[in-house]
Design an enzyme around this catalytic site. Sequence first.
Site, PDB file in Angstrom:
ATOM      1  N   ASP A  97       0.865  -1.185   0.000  1.00  0.00           N
ATOM      2  CA  ASP A  97       0.000   0.000   0.000  1.00  0.00           C
ATOM      3  C   ASP A  97       0.893   1.223   0.000  1.00  0.00           C
ATOM      4  O   ASP A  97       1.955   1.214   0.627  1.00  0.00           O
ATOM      5  CB  ASP A  97      -0.913   0.005   1.234  1.00  0.00           C
ATOM      6  CG  ASP A  97      -2.113   0.915   1.041  1.00  0.00           C
ATOM      7  OD1 ASP A  97      -3.231   0.396   0.835  1.00  0.00           O
ATOM      8  OD2 ASP A  97      -1.938   2.156   1.054  1.00  0.00           O
ATOM      9  N   LYS A 139      -0.111   3.191   7.199  1.00  0.00           N
ATOM     10  CA  LYS A 139      -0.979   2.003   7.239  1.00  0.00           C
ATOM     11  C   LYS A 139      -0.137   0.731   7.256  1.00  0.00           C
ATOM     12  O   LYS A 139      -0.394  -0.203   8.012  1.00  0.00           O
ATOM     13  CB  LYS A 139      -1.905   2.025   6.018  1.00  0.00           C
ATOM     14  CG  LYS A 139      -3.034   1.021   6.097  1.00  0.00           C
ATOM     15  CD  LYS A 139      -3.764   0.934   4.773  1.00  0.00           C
ATOM     16  CE  LYS A 139      -5.083   1.659   4.788  1.00  0.00           C
ATOM     17  NZ  LYS A 139      -5.869   1.404   3.565  1.00  0.00           N
ATOM     18  N   THR A 195     -13.337  -3.516  -8.745  1.00  0.00           N
ATOM     19  CA  THR A 195     -14.447  -3.446  -9.696  1.00  0.00           C
ATOM     20  C   THR A 195     -14.155  -2.351 -10.720  1.00  0.00           C
ATOM     21  O   THR A 195     -13.973  -1.189 -10.356  1.00  0.00           O
ATOM     22  CB  THR A 195     -15.751  -3.142  -8.942  1.00  0.00           C
ATOM     23  OG1 THR A 195     -15.945  -4.177  -7.981  1.00  0.00           O
ATOM     24  CG2 THR A 195     -16.938  -3.102  -9.891  1.00  0.00           C
ATOM     25  N   PHE A 214     -31.927 -10.797  -0.396  1.00  0.00           N
ATOM     26  CA  PHE A 214     -32.004  -9.412  -0.872  1.00  0.00           C
ATOM     27  C   PHE A 214     -33.434  -8.976  -1.161  1.00  0.00           C
ATOM     28  O   PHE A 214     -33.703  -8.225  -2.085  1.00  0.00           O
ATOM     29  CB  PHE A 214     -31.063  -9.186  -2.065  1.00  0.00           C
ATOM     30  CG  PHE A 214     -29.648  -9.035  -1.594  1.00  0.00           C
ATOM     31  CD1 PHE A 214     -28.949 -10.137  -1.129  1.00  0.00           C
ATOM     32  CD2 PHE A 214     -29.037  -7.795  -1.538  1.00  0.00           C
ATOM     33  CE1 PHE A 214     -27.661 -10.000  -0.619  1.00  0.00           C
ATOM     34  CE2 PHE A 214     -27.751  -7.652  -1.024  1.00  0.00           C
ATOM     35  CZ  PHE A 214     -27.070  -8.760  -0.562  1.00  0.00           C
ATOM     36  N   GLY A 246     -36.372  -1.959   3.547  1.00  0.00           N
ATOM     37  CA  GLY A 246     -35.745  -1.116   4.563  1.00  0.00           C
ATOM     38  C   GLY A 246     -35.666   0.320   4.093  1.00  0.00           C
ATOM     39  O   GLY A 246     -36.445   0.752   3.228  1.00  0.00           O
ATOM     40  N   CYS A 276     -20.285  -0.099  -2.483  1.00  0.00           N
ATOM     41  CA  CYS A 276     -20.385  -0.883  -3.722  1.00  0.00           C
ATOM     42  C   CYS A 276     -21.654  -0.636  -4.514  1.00  0.00           C
ATOM     43  O   CYS A 276     -21.588  -0.195  -5.665  1.00  0.00           O
ATOM     44  CB  CYS A 276     -20.261  -2.362  -3.382  1.00  0.00           C
ATOM     45  SG  CYS A 276     -18.753  -2.722  -2.488  1.00  0.00           S
ATOM     46  N   ARG A 288     -19.895   4.783   4.306  1.00  0.00           N
ATOM     47  CA  ARG A 288     -19.989   5.316   2.952  1.00  0.00           C
ATOM     48  C   ARG A 288     -21.396   5.091   2.382  1.00  0.00           C
ATOM     49  O   ARG A 288     -21.912   3.978   2.413  1.00  0.00           O
ATOM     50  CB  ARG A 288     -18.933   4.668   2.043  1.00  0.00           C
ATOM     51  CG  ARG A 288     -17.547   5.245   2.276  1.00  0.00           C
ATOM     52  CD  ARG A 288     -16.505   4.555   1.457  1.00  0.00           C
ATOM     53  NE  ARG A 288     -16.224   3.210   1.943  1.00  0.00           N
ATOM     54  CZ  ARG A 288     -15.355   2.387   1.384  1.00  0.00           C
ATOM     55  NH1 ARG A 288     -14.707   2.748   0.314  1.00  0.00           N
ATOM     56  NH2 ARG A 288     -15.143   1.186   1.893  1.00  0.00           N
TER      57      ARG A 288
END
Length: 430
Positions: free
Chosen positions: A31, A36, A119, A245, A249, A256, A324
């Site tokens: 990284d 980190k 992705t 799924f 809610g 994602c 997020r």
Amino acid sequence: MSRVTVIGAGYVGLVTAACMAEMGHQVTGMDIDQAKVERLRAGHMPIWEPGLAELMEANRERLSFTSDPTEAYRDGEFIFICVDTPPTYSGDADLSRIWQVIANLPPEDGTRILVTKSTVPVGTGAAIRAELAAKGYRHIDYCSNPEFLREGTAVHDFMNPDRVVVGADDSAICERVGTLYQSLDAPIIQTDVASAEMIKYASNAFLATKISFINEIANVCEATGADVRTVAHGMGLDKRIGPQFLQAGIGYGGSCFPKDVSALKQLAGNSGYHFQLLTAVIEVNELQKRRVIGKLKRHLGDELRGRRIALLGLAFKPNTDDIREASSIVLASRLLAEGAVVVAYDPVAMEGVRGLLPSVTLCSSADQALQDADACVLVTEWAELVGLDWAKARAVMASPVIIDGRNALDAGRLRALGFTYEGIGVGNPL
Ligand code: UGA
């Protein structure tokens, strides 16, 4: 045993590194964030993911970390790209971190396979291959190997996948990458690069569509007196639909679904196709977060100014510290805009909110958040929150109104305790 380099020490990278080591491979994690890397070397986890710290500890002798690209690439036969691809202002995926990895690849010989787990939009693999060819890097092969990990259960998902997807130009490359996973009991789908990339986007977009679909059904249930939980159960038993799924809610969040649905819509648009369904999926999700305001007003009156609203749970889902795109952020912002006093508690995810929404009062316990509250909203169904002592909560709240944003609470018991309870699509006619 293979030598694996994992670039990026975020959720995907750390889980990939730890699980690859668990499968017996020698892993170097890289990284660019030196601090980190230092923390990881000292055995401290930069993220909260159940089981990950233990897995890393158990595989210490096969797992090392560095911030030096030269060291990271030196021995890697397989170089996994696990950097993030955040959305840009246009809704496209920002691939700058991926291009940085390509720029740092070693020019010397020694055959390696570059494997993308991040992705990326369909076509990225082709662009990467073109770039490798332009640099004359004939020693580096390319494979797309998307991840299907859920935060909170990522280690389990990695070790028990429904499928492993490997996409390359040459089936020999697919075979080699597939071999890394041979100790897992999972079908390996070998395909071309573009199809592998699309499988990832299409999977996330389909799951998000399922959620927006059931949320719309929930909203119609509210208008008609039906119960979405029973409806989802009845639908889910049809094997063609499946039970997963279909939990109604206050909207999906996370790093994602929102990003990938938007990126797929954008990708289609850039290719000249208007993906109407995804436009609706996104809009339904945005409205779903805001519907809680209407529910609160129905019980507290139109004026929320000065009313104390307790938000229980801030993370985008339980068992993660990730906020997020969490529904809590939009909900808290809307409540603040209405002039409400917003108090909140989350078992682990409060740090991020502190910087993002300084006007939200963060409490050290759920009990403290509920003290004198005019209403509470269960935003994230943490076990700790579902299992609260609700009789005690009833006693300390100024008015006993609960909006159960995840249909996770026992409505009958709460009503028996004197609460005014409202869930999502559970027979509360508007
Ligand atoms: C999602 C996918 O499930 C993973 O397969 C994928 O690998 C990952 O994105 C990714 O692309 O990296 P994740 O974002 O961790 O995983 O979380 P999920 O468990 O899928 O939940 C996403 C959101 O949907 C949460 O806010 C959750 O509360 C919501 N959700 C989920 C519902 O509202 N209803 C449901 O029935 C299920």
